[in-house]
Write an enzyme that holds these catalytic residues in place. Structure first.
Site: not given
Ligand code: AMP
Length: 117
Positions: A31-32, A90, A99, A103, A105
């Site tokens: 989960r995000d 993204n 990140v 990944h 979403h």
């Molecule tokens: P993006 O912006 O598409 O690279 O998505 C990265 C996602 O990772 C964001 O929606 C963050 O909220 C999520 N995220 C960052 N750190 C963590 C974590 N430790 N556990 C779960 N989700 C995370």
């Protein structure tokens, strides 16, 4: 010089906790931490070789196909398959990727607008 582990690699290696909803040898879903909808799960391949969709190619189609089969199963298990959901990856700065580990979403449980912001 070794590159620093991403936060997702640290989750894969169980160095930091995550709310894991699925895991197998090839991929993981959790989960995000900052959910944008009632259901917001990140589905990631475990390999660190794919930093974004820019690294997807003929050599990893099987892995990516597997990831999408997991996404489809999770959408059903998490109760969003029937009403609809969105899968977003993204890629790069303009798309707000934060990140550098590929990944997807999986977001659902509410209605979405189009076009996205
Ligand atoms: P993006 O912006 O598409 O690279 O998505 C990265 C996602 O990772 C964001 O929606 C963050 O909220 C999520 N995220 C960052 N750190 C963590 C974590 N430790 N556990 C779960 N989700 C995370």
């Amino acid at each position: 010089m070794a590159t620093e582990k991403t936060i997702f690699k640290r989750i894969i290696d169980k160095e930091i906790p995550a709310d894991v909803v699925y895991e197998d040898d090839l991929c993981m879903a959790f989960r995000d931490v900052s959910p944008q909808a009632p259901v917001h799960v990140l589905v990631i391949p475990k390999t660190t070789e794919l930093r974004s969709l820019n690294d997807v190619n003929e050599n990893n189609v099987e892995l990516i196909g597997h990831v999408f089969c997991v996404i489809r199963k999770l959408a059903k298990e998490l109760g969003v398959a029937e009403d609809g959901y969105r899968v977003v990856s993204n890629c790069g700065a303009n798309a707000c990727q934060t990140v550098p580990h590929l990944h997807f979403h999986l977001i659902g449980g509410r209605g979405f607008a189009w076009p996205p912001g």
